[in-house]
Design an enzyme around this catalytic site. Structure first.
Site, PDB file in Angstrom:
ATOM      1  N   LYS A  74      42.304  46.544  37.760  1.00  0.00           N
ATOM      2  CA  LYS A  74      41.774  46.336  36.405  1.00  0.00           C
ATOM      3  C   LYS A  74      40.356  45.783  36.551  1.00  0.00           C
ATOM      4  O   LYS A  74      40.154  44.616  36.862  1.00  0.00           O
ATOM      5  CB  LYS A  74      42.618  45.337  35.601  1.00  0.00           C
ATOM      6  CG  LYS A  74      42.251  45.393  34.125  1.00  0.00           C
ATOM      7  CD  LYS A  74      42.172  44.042  33.445  1.00  0.00           C
ATOM      8  CE  LYS A  74      40.888  43.314  33.452  1.00  0.00           C
ATOM      9  NZ  LYS A  74      39.721  43.862  32.769  1.00  0.00           N
TER      10      LYS A  74
ATOM     11  N   GLU B  96      39.220  33.903  43.600  1.00  0.00           N
ATOM     12  CA  GLU B  96      37.834  33.569  43.943  1.00  0.00           C
ATOM     13  C   GLU B  96      37.122  33.292  42.635  1.00  0.00           C
ATOM     14  O   GLU B  96      37.070  34.172  41.773  1.00  0.00           O
ATOM     15  CB  GLU B  96      37.159  34.729  44.693  1.00  0.00           C
ATOM     16  CG  GLU B  96      37.641  34.919  46.113  1.00  0.00           C
ATOM     17  CD  GLU B  96      37.400  33.726  47.015  1.00  0.00           C
ATOM     18  OE1 GLU B  96      36.558  32.865  46.684  1.00  0.00           O
ATOM     19  OE2 GLU B  96      38.074  33.641  48.043  1.00  0.00           O
TER      20      GLU B  96
ATOM     21  N   CYS C  91      28.242  34.233  42.349  1.00  0.00           N
ATOM     22  CA  CYS C  91      29.026  33.006  42.524  1.00  0.00           C
ATOM     23  C   CYS C  91      28.443  32.168  43.661  1.00  0.00           C
ATOM     24  O   CYS C  91      28.668  30.968  43.736  1.00  0.00           O
ATOM     25  CB  CYS C  91      30.476  33.357  42.811  1.00  0.00           C
ATOM     26  SG  CYS C  91      30.626  34.543  44.146  1.00  0.00           S
TER      27      CYS C  91
ATOM     28  N   GLU D 137      28.888  25.560  35.907  1.00  0.00           N
ATOM     29  CA  GLU D 137      28.300  26.827  36.357  1.00  0.00           C
ATOM     30  C   GLU D 137      27.577  27.488  35.176  1.00  0.00           C
ATOM     31  O   GLU D 137      28.156  27.655  34.108  1.00  0.00           O
ATOM     32  CB  GLU D 137      29.401  27.763  36.871  1.00  0.00           C
ATOM     33  CG  GLU D 137      28.829  29.026  37.479  1.00  0.00           C
ATOM     34  CD  GLU D 137      29.901  30.011  37.942  1.00  0.00           C
ATOM     35  OE1 GLU D 137      30.873  30.221  37.197  1.00  0.00           O
ATOM     36  OE2 GLU D 137      29.767  30.551  39.050  1.00  0.00           O
TER      37      GLU D 137
HETATM   38  P1  NAD Z   1      36.175  36.423  33.797  1.00  0.00           P
HETATM   39  O1  NAD Z   1      37.099  35.380  34.308  1.00  0.00           O
HETATM   40  O2  NAD Z   1      35.799  36.389  32.368  1.00  0.00           O
HETATM   41  O3  NAD Z   1      36.784  37.871  34.045  1.00  0.00           O
HETATM   42  C1  NAD Z   1      37.171  38.293  35.334  1.00  0.00           C
HETATM   43  C2  NAD Z   1      38.225  39.365  35.196  1.00  0.00           C
HETATM   44  O4  NAD Z   1      39.418  38.762  34.671  1.00  0.00           O
HETATM   45  C3  NAD Z   1      37.850  40.491  34.218  1.00  0.00           C
HETATM   46  O5  NAD Z   1      38.328  41.716  34.708  1.00  0.00           O
HETATM   47  C4  NAD Z   1      38.597  40.071  32.956  1.00  0.00           C
HETATM   48  O6  NAD Z   1      38.852  41.156  32.081  1.00  0.00           O
HETATM   49  C5  NAD Z   1      39.876  39.513  33.554  1.00  0.00           C
HETATM   50  N1  NAD Z   1      40.645  38.636  32.661  1.00  0.00           N
HETATM   51  C6  NAD Z   1      40.187  37.887  31.625  1.00  0.00           C
HETATM   52  N2  NAD Z   1      41.222  37.242  31.029  1.00  0.00           N
HETATM   53  C7  NAD Z   1      42.343  37.574  31.711  1.00  0.00           C
HETATM   54  C8  NAD Z   1      43.727  37.219  31.573  1.00  0.00           C
HETATM   55  N3  NAD Z   1      44.161  36.400  30.615  1.00  0.00           N
HETATM   56  N4  NAD Z   1      44.594  37.732  32.457  1.00  0.00           N
HETATM   57  C9  NAD Z   1      44.179  38.562  33.445  1.00  0.00           C
HETATM   58  N5  NAD Z   1      42.894  38.957  33.607  1.00  0.00           N
HETATM   59  C10 NAD Z   1      41.980  38.458  32.749  1.00  0.00           C
HETATM   60  O7  NAD Z   1      34.879  36.406  34.745  1.00  0.00           O
HETATM   61  P2  NAD Z   1      33.562  37.291  34.602  1.00  0.00           P
HETATM   62  O8  NAD Z   1      32.766  36.747  33.459  1.00  0.00           O
HETATM   63  O9  NAD Z   1      33.893  38.737  34.637  1.00  0.00           O
HETATM   64  O10 NAD Z   1      32.819  36.979  35.985  1.00  0.00           O
HETATM   65  C11 NAD Z   1      31.991  35.873  36.155  1.00  0.00           C
HETATM   66  C12 NAD Z   1      32.700  34.799  36.954  1.00  0.00           C
HETATM   67  O11 NAD Z   1      33.151  35.342  38.187  1.00  0.00           O
HETATM   68  C13 NAD Z   1      31.797  33.649  37.336  1.00  0.00           C
HETATM   69  O12 NAD Z   1      32.455  32.429  37.107  1.00  0.00           O
HETATM   70  C14 NAD Z   1      31.570  33.841  38.827  1.00  0.00           C
HETATM   71  O13 NAD Z   1      31.273  32.670  39.524  1.00  0.00           O
HETATM   72  C15 NAD Z   1      32.846  34.449  39.243  1.00  0.00           C
HETATM   73  N6  NAD Z   1      32.702  35.190  40.510  1.00  0.00           N
HETATM   74  C16 NAD Z   1      33.256  34.649  41.637  1.00  0.00           C
HETATM   75  C17 NAD Z   1      33.126  35.270  42.855  1.00  0.00           C
HETATM   76  C18 NAD Z   1      33.743  34.685  44.083  1.00  0.00           C
HETATM   77  O14 NAD Z   1      33.982  35.441  45.025  1.00  0.00           O
HETATM   78  N7  NAD Z   1      34.011  33.397  44.133  1.00  0.00           N
HETATM   79  C19 NAD Z   1      32.448  36.480  42.940  1.00  0.00           C
HETATM   80  C20 NAD Z   1      31.893  37.010  41.780  1.00  0.00           C
HETATM   81  C21 NAD Z   1      32.045  36.353  40.554  1.00  0.00           C
END
Ligand code: NAD
Length: 478
Positions: free
Chosen positions: A172, A247, A281, A379
């Site tokens: 997804k 992550e 991140c 963040e």
């Molecule tokens: P997000 O948490 O909003 O979304 C991430 C994913 O989770 C998306 O596919 C989203 O649709 C899904 N999601 C949202 N609600 C959900 C639920 N209730 N159940 C299951 N899935 C759900 O994050 P984002 O805005 O897409 O990405 C930015 C974040 O990602 C930042 O905090 C960044 O630091 C982090 N990030 C971390 C790493 C790492 O490796 N540590 C790498 C890249 C990004």
């Protein structure tokens, strides 16, 4: 307008309404329309993965190698075109888009090799005439949930090891960037991935994501995204005793010592803080600078910032592309206002009108800040960095570790002794010496501590920890 469907059991299927995918450099440019699924789509995808699981776990290492190697080759062959698509979809510069596509190719090829390197242990028992074997088996059906900021590399570094170790997959992708995930799905089909082994369900986190994490036939969830979503996923998976890997965010420190070579430190801070529009991140968001070099460092940083060209991601002369969408840009601008209200001096950070309807923002540097401020604890996930002055190494180290996150930490110093001490004391998963906090290799472990990561590390050989489960077999041969 090209319409794109999800992939379930080897068939492209329209699951629900089509949603437009918008170019963040130019909102009048609609890249395509992508059909969003719901809980019933997840039900169908999980059933397909479950029925394909037995055959895939029994597939030969050669079969799996051939599939992953072929996808890796295609990504490399088409890296310019796919990289440009990525930049158009997500907004990172062309060089970054092509580089990320090449990274996805390398990840597939590394894990193709891993298919042939699946080893176990054969040990003598403590009892006579008994052999003990330790082997790894697939976890089963795995759900992969990915964010928008690395729309091809993160799906790749989850899909490739999952398939290499004999698992079936439901991906997804982030709702903002389904296009890159769709390209990976197309390549997997083109390279002969058996039906049901890889499934793509596009859609919202609150519907598709939620259905995936709660489904009893999904054996494991690998998630990358925000801390709030990660915590929720951990709770849902914990209740079901489902294997989970998270992550999440970062608030990564970069320490600049008095003895740093500024010709290394300043480019490392510019890259770590602002490249990819700060949407990494692993971005450096807290620049902790020793007092003796503080003023010279700030002068050099502001000069380097004034030379950065912000513009359309597809313009090869742009150093920094747009923010991913209006919501993220408004959130960044709120943090710029917050910096002012927390009494920081703000350089840059304003919204830019560049003659195109895009989400452009000037890089922001917050001066005169201290680590307790909200801008230094939360963040931001945009092109914003804070400078924090420190009296010496001990204070810099304490500030670096004073955060709920623990992904990466960097130091610029010419002292081997200081670098060694920093590597030892940094409470993070990844340490960089005289390098930007962002930018990692694909054949070694990736991950952090505290609020940044939970569960097994990703990437390299460490990926096996998550995508396999260990079996110990005893055999009496007497
Ligand atoms: P997000 O948490 O909003 O979304 C991430 C994913 O989770 C998306 O596919 C989203 O649709 C899904 N999601 C949202 N609600 C959900 C639920 N209730 N159940 C299951 N899935 C759900 O994050 P984002 O805005 O897409 O990405 C930015 C974040 O990602 C930042 O905090 C960044 O630091 C982090 N990030 C971390 C790493 C790492 O490796 N540590 C790498 C890249 C990004």
């Amino acid at each position: 307008m090209t319409k794109h469907d999800s992939l379930i059991n080897g068939k492209w299927q329209k699951l629900g309404d089509y949603k437009p995918n918008i170019n963040p450099s130019d909102t009048e440019d609609v890249i395509g329309e992508y059909s969003y699924g719901d809980a019933s789509s997840v039900e169908a995808a999980v059933a397909a993965a479950k029925s394909a699981q037995e055959a895939w776990r029994n597939s030969t290492p050669q079969q799996r190698f051939d599939l992953l190697d072929a996808v890796g080759n295609k990504l490399a062959e088409r890296s310019k075109e796919i990289g440009a698509f990525l930049s158009r979809e997500e907004g990172k510069t062309l060089a970054e888009g092509v580089g990320e596509t090449m990274r996805a190719s390398q990840v597939f090829k590394f894990h193709a090799g891993e298919c042939l390197r699946q080893v176990g242990d054969l040990q003598a028992s403590t009892r006579p005439d008994i052999d003990v074997e330790t082997t790894r088996e697939p976890v089963g059906v795995v759900g992969l949930i990915t964010p928008w900021n690395f729309p091809i590399a993160i799906p790749a570094w989850k899909i490739a090891p999952a398939l290499a170790h004999g698992n079936c997959v439901i991906l997804k992708p982030a709702d903002l960037t389904p296009g890159c995930a769709h390209i990976i799905a197309e390549l997997l089909v083109e390279c002969g991935c058996p039906n049901g082994v890889f499934n793509l369900v596009m859609g919202r986190g609150s519907t598709v994501g939620e259905a995936l994490i709660s489904h009893p036939d999904v054996d494991a969830i690998s998630f990358t995204g925000s801390v709030a979503t990660g915590r929720h996923i951990a709770e849902v998976c914990g209740k079901q005793l489902k294997k989970v890997q998270l992550e999440m965010g970062g608030k990564n420190p970069m320490v600049v010592m008095n003895d740093a070579d500024l010709s290394i430190a300043v480019p490392a801070c510019i890259n770590g803080t602002f490249f990819s529009t700060g949407q990494r991140c692993t971005a450096s968001s807290r620049l902790i600078v020793e007092a003796g070099v503080h003023d010279e460092f700030v002068d050099a940083m502001t000069k380097a910032m004034s030379n950065l060209k912000i513009g359309d991601a597809l313009d090869p002369s742009s150093h920094i592309g747009p923010v991913v969408d209006e919501k993220q840009l408004l959130s960044n601008l709120k943090y710029v206002d917050l910096a002012r209200s927390e009494a920081a001096e703000v350089i840059g950070g304003q919204r830019l009108e560049l003659g195109k309807n895009g989400f452009f923002q000037a890089p922001a540097l917050f001066l005169g800040t201290d680590n307790a401020m909200r801008i230094n604890q939360e963040e931001i996930f945009g092109p914003c960095g804070s400078v924090i002055k420190a009296a010496g190494f001990e204070e810099a180290m304490a500030i670096a570790n004073d955060t709920p996150f623990g992904l990466t930490a960097g130091i610029c110093t010419s002292s081997l002794k200081t670098a060694r001490e920093f590597k030892r004391q940094a409470d993070v998963g990844m340490v960089m010496v005289n390098l930007p906090t962002a930018g990692v290799d694909y054949h070694v472990a990736f991950g952090g501590r505290k609020g940044s990561s939970f569960g097994a590390r990703e990437q390299g050989r460490y990926a096996a920890e998550f995508y396999t489960t260990v079996k110990t077999a005893y055999c009496f041969a007497g």
